[in-house]
Design a protein around this motif. Structure first.
Motif, PDB file in Angstrom:
ATOM      1  N   GLU A  49      41.837  37.733  31.780  1.00 13.45           N
ATOM      2  CA  GLU A  49      41.586  36.417  31.192  1.00 13.45           C
ATOM      3  C   GLU A  49      42.678  35.418  31.563  1.00 13.45           C
ATOM      4  N   SER A  50      43.900  35.897  31.718  1.00  8.12           N
ATOM      5  CA  SER A  50      45.014  34.993  31.990  1.00  8.12           C
ATOM      6  C   SER A  50      45.323  34.829  33.474  1.00  8.12           C
ATOM      7  N   THR A  51      44.694  35.653  34.339  1.00  7.91           N
ATOM      8  CA  THR A  51      45.084  35.616  35.753  1.00  7.91           C
ATOM      9  C   THR A  51      43.939  35.454  36.743  1.00  7.91           C
ATOM     10  N   ALA A  52      42.716  35.887  36.408  1.00  8.40           N
ATOM     11  CA  ALA A  52      41.665  36.007  37.420  1.00  8.40           C
ATOM     12  C   ALA A  52      40.672  34.858  37.377  1.00  8.40           C
ATOM     13  N   GLN A  53      40.286  34.405  38.560  1.00  2.20           N
ATOM     14  CA  GLN A  53      39.195  33.454  38.691  1.00  2.20           C
ATOM     15  C   GLN A  53      37.873  34.178  38.958  1.00  2.20           C
ATOM     16  N   ARG A  54      37.930  35.188  39.833  1.00  2.00           N
ATOM     17  CA  ARG A  54      36.735  35.948  40.197  1.00  2.00           C
ATOM     18  C   ARG A  54      37.127  37.424  40.249  1.00  2.00           C
ATOM     19  N   ALA A  55      36.579  38.204  39.321  1.00  2.00           N
ATOM     20  CA  ALA A  55      36.995  39.591  39.147  1.00  2.00           C
ATOM     21  C   ALA A  55      35.871  40.558  39.498  1.00  2.00           C
ATOM     22  N   PHE A  56      36.267  41.658  40.093  1.00  2.00           N
ATOM     23  CA  PHE A  56      35.349  42.764  40.397  1.00  2.00           C
ATOM     24  C   PHE A  56      35.590  43.823  39.338  1.00  2.00           C
ATOM     25  N   LEU A  57      34.632  44.002  38.424  1.00  2.00           N
ATOM     26  CA  LEU A  57      34.776  44.908  37.290  1.00  2.00           C
ATOM     27  C   LEU A  57      34.106  46.232  37.643  1.00  2.00           C
ATOM     28  N   THR A  58      34.906  47.267  37.856  1.00  2.00           N
ATOM     29  CA  THR A  58      34.402  48.561  38.335  1.00  2.00           C
ATOM     30  C   THR A  58      34.884  49.678  37.420  1.00  2.00           C
ATOM     31  N   ILE A  59      34.522  49.586  36.150  1.00  2.00           N
ATOM     32  CA  ILE A  59      34.968  50.572  35.167  1.00  2.00           C
ATOM     33  C   ILE A  59      33.798  51.362  34.602  1.00  2.00           C
ATOM     34  N   GLY A  60      32.619  51.268  35.215  1.00  2.00           N
ATOM     35  CA  GLY A  60      31.430  51.840  34.616  1.00  2.00           C
ATOM     36  C   GLY A  60      30.934  50.926  33.506  1.00  2.00           C
ATOM     37  N   ARG A  61      29.916  51.352  32.800  1.00  4.17           N
ATOM     38  CA  ARG A  61      29.371  50.470  31.761  1.00  4.17           C
ATOM     39  C   ARG A  61      30.059  50.640  30.418  1.00  4.17           C
ATOM     40  N   GLN A  62      30.876  51.706  30.276  1.00  7.24           N
ATOM     41  CA  GLN A  62      31.618  51.898  29.040  1.00  7.24           C
ATOM     42  C   GLN A  62      32.809  50.946  29.015  1.00  7.24           C
ATOM     43  N   ILE A  82      36.660  37.648  45.612  1.00  8.47           N
ATOM     44  CA  ILE A  82      37.306  38.356  44.505  1.00  8.47           C
ATOM     45  C   ILE A  82      38.824  38.231  44.615  1.00  8.47           C
ATOM     46  N   ASP A  83      39.462  37.882  43.495  1.00 12.55           N
ATOM     47  CA  ASP A  83      40.921  37.832  43.494  1.00 12.55           C
ATOM     48  C   ASP A  83      41.551  38.911  42.615  1.00 12.55           C
ATOM     49  N   VAL A  84      40.744  39.603  41.816  1.00 10.23           N
ATOM     50  CA  VAL A  84      41.249  40.713  40.997  1.00 10.23           C
ATOM     51  C   VAL A  84      40.190  41.808  40.920  1.00 10.23           C
ATOM     52  N   VAL A  85      40.609  43.038  41.179  1.00 12.87           N
ATOM     53  CA  VAL A  85      39.755  44.214  40.987  1.00 12.87           C
ATOM     54  C   VAL A  85      40.222  44.915  39.722  1.00 12.87           C
ATOM     55  N   VAL A  86      39.276  45.266  38.843  1.00 13.60           N
ATOM     56  CA  VAL A  86      39.607  45.997  37.625  1.00 13.60           C
ATOM     57  C   VAL A  86      39.055  47.406  37.759  1.00 13.60           C
ATOM     58  N   SER A  87      39.920  48.400  37.640  1.00 10.01           N
ATOM     59  CA  SER A  87      39.515  49.784  37.860  1.00 10.01           C
ATOM     60  C   SER A  87      40.221  50.711  36.883  1.00 10.01           C
ATOM     61  N   LYS A  88      39.530  51.768  36.494  1.00 15.57           N
ATOM     62  CA  LYS A  88      40.196  52.876  35.821  1.00 15.57           C
ATOM     63  C   LYS A  88      40.842  53.760  36.880  1.00 15.57           C
ATOM     64  N   ASN A  89      41.953  54.383  36.529  1.00 19.82           N
ATOM     65  CA  ASN A  89      42.607  55.281  37.486  1.00 19.82           C
ATOM     66  C   ASN A  89      41.899  56.631  37.454  1.00 19.82           C
ATOM     67  N   VAL A 132      44.998  44.580  41.857  1.00 21.43           N
ATOM     68  CA  VAL A 132      44.215  45.580  41.130  1.00 21.43           C
ATOM     69  C   VAL A 132      44.804  45.737  39.727  1.00 21.43           C
ATOM     70  N   VAL A 133      43.996  45.478  38.715  1.00 22.82           N
ATOM     71  CA  VAL A 133      44.389  45.810  37.346  1.00 22.82           C
ATOM     72  C   VAL A 133      43.960  47.253  37.121  1.00 22.82           C
ATOM     73  N   MET A 134      44.943  48.149  37.054  1.00 19.06           N
ATOM     74  CA  MET A 134      44.673  49.581  36.995  1.00 19.06           C
ATOM     75  C   MET A 134      44.835  50.088  35.564  1.00 19.06           C
ATOM     76  N   ILE A 135      43.736  50.554  34.993  1.00 21.04           N
ATOM     77  CA  ILE A 135      43.749  51.085  33.633  1.00 21.04           C
ATOM     78  C   ILE A 135      44.203  52.537  33.699  1.00 21.04           C
ATOM     79  N   GLU A 136      45.290  52.834  33.010  1.00 18.78           N
ATOM     80  CA  GLU A 136      45.866  54.173  33.078  1.00 18.78           C
ATOM     81  C   GLU A 136      45.070  55.169  32.237  1.00 18.78           C
ATOM     82  N   ARG A 137      45.180  56.420  32.610  1.00 19.99           N
ATOM     83  CA  ARG A 137      44.436  57.467  31.918  1.00 19.99           C
ATOM     84  C   ARG A 137      44.948  57.676  30.490  1.00 19.99           C
ATOM     85  N   PRO A 138      44.041  58.038  29.585  1.00 22.12           N
ATOM     86  CA  PRO A 138      44.474  58.348  28.225  1.00 22.12           C
ATOM     87  C   PRO A 138      45.210  59.681  28.182  1.00 22.12           C
ATOM     88  N   LEU A 139      46.083  59.841  27.192  1.00 21.93           N
ATOM     89  CA  LEU A 139      46.742  61.125  26.988  1.00 21.93           C
ATOM     90  C   LEU A 139      45.742  62.090  26.356  1.00 21.93           C
TER      91      LEU A 139
END
Length: 253
Positions: A130-143, A195-202, A222-229
């Motif tokens: 929200e604070s950085t991206a103009q056009r984002a590629f959201l690749t986290i699945g539908r969850q 696209i200027d930002v890719v959003v992905s789970k690791n 790439v905004v990389m979402i880290e794995r849960p413990l």
């Protein structure tokens, strides 16, 4: 495993690695494997051997299934972000005194040329976008797509296997497809949609790594979402072959 009766494996699946493992196990006459799929994908890719679809009803229900079906070993080969399933598997295996083997694919690691911003959760990733991206590629699945639904300033390309059934960002395009993906195609996709930002789970693995390589090639953040413990099982491996080696060297009691 020198036993007169086949060793029964409950394989919690849904990943590329779980399908490869199921094929290996199904070819071994000394092993009886049942792959359990959560049923969240409408047209799942089915593995070899027996398959069951749907949940168990939490850790207690899973423990009951393990006992009722004389399971010798539980193998958790679910997605690295399937935290609830892994927690239930750990609790159920502990309650029934059945070994739990975890097949965990290695994480992606940043390489020279990568521009990664780490996020501890989907919610934090949405705040960064929200604070950085103009056009984002959201690749986290539908969850978790609904975490981005309030963002108005960013246009999203949302890629999933099945259509999300949650609130969506007001400015978006949905792309329904399944990997594996080609690096050249991913580069073209990022360029065509500016696209200027890719959003992905690791998530790790080769099925969707092309987007990470494409972002590196184009200098896209790439905004990389880290794995849960997650709780740790009795055995943790990184490949289907390592699981098979362990099963063949161990006689469950």
């Amino acid at each position: 495993m020198d036993r007169c009766q086949a060793v029964k494996i409950l394989l919690l699946g849904g990943t590329t690695e779980s399908r490869a493992l199921a094929e290996l196990l199904a070819a071994d006459m000394r092993i009886e494997v049942v792959t359990s799929l959560a049923g969240r994908v409408r047209r799942p890719m089915l593995p070899g051997g027996a398959v069951r679809l749907g949940g168990f009803g939490g850790a207690e229900g899973l423990a009951g299934w393990i006992v009722d079906n004389d399971v010798d070993v539980v193998v958790d080969a679910t997605h690295p972000f399937a935290a609830a399933i892994t927690a239930n598997a750990h609790a159920a295996a502990t309650a029934t005194d059945v070994p739990l083997v975890q097949l965990v694919r290695p994480e992606w690691r940043p390489e020279p040329g990568d521009d990664w911003v780490s996020a501890a959760s989907v919610t934090e990733a949405a705040s960064i976008v929200e604070s950085t991206a103009q056009r984002a590629f959201l690749t986290i699945g539908r969850q978790g797509v609904n975490a981005f639904a309030h963002i108005e300033r960013t246009w999203f390309l949302v890629r999933c296997i099945d259509p999300p059934e949650v609130p969506m960002p007001p400015n978006h395009r949905s792309l329904l497809t399944r990997g594996p993906f080609d690096v050249d195609d991913e580069i073209a996709l990022l360029r065509d949609h500016r696209i200027d930002v890719v959003v992905s789970k690791n998530s790790g693995g080769a099925m969707t790594e092309a987007k990470i390589i494409a972002a590196r090639a184009l200098g896209v953040t790439v905004v990389m979402i880290e794995r849960p413990l997650l709780p740790v099982g009795d055995v943790v491996t990184e490949s289907p072959e390592a699981v098979v080696d362990w099963l063949r060297s161990t006689e469950p009691t």
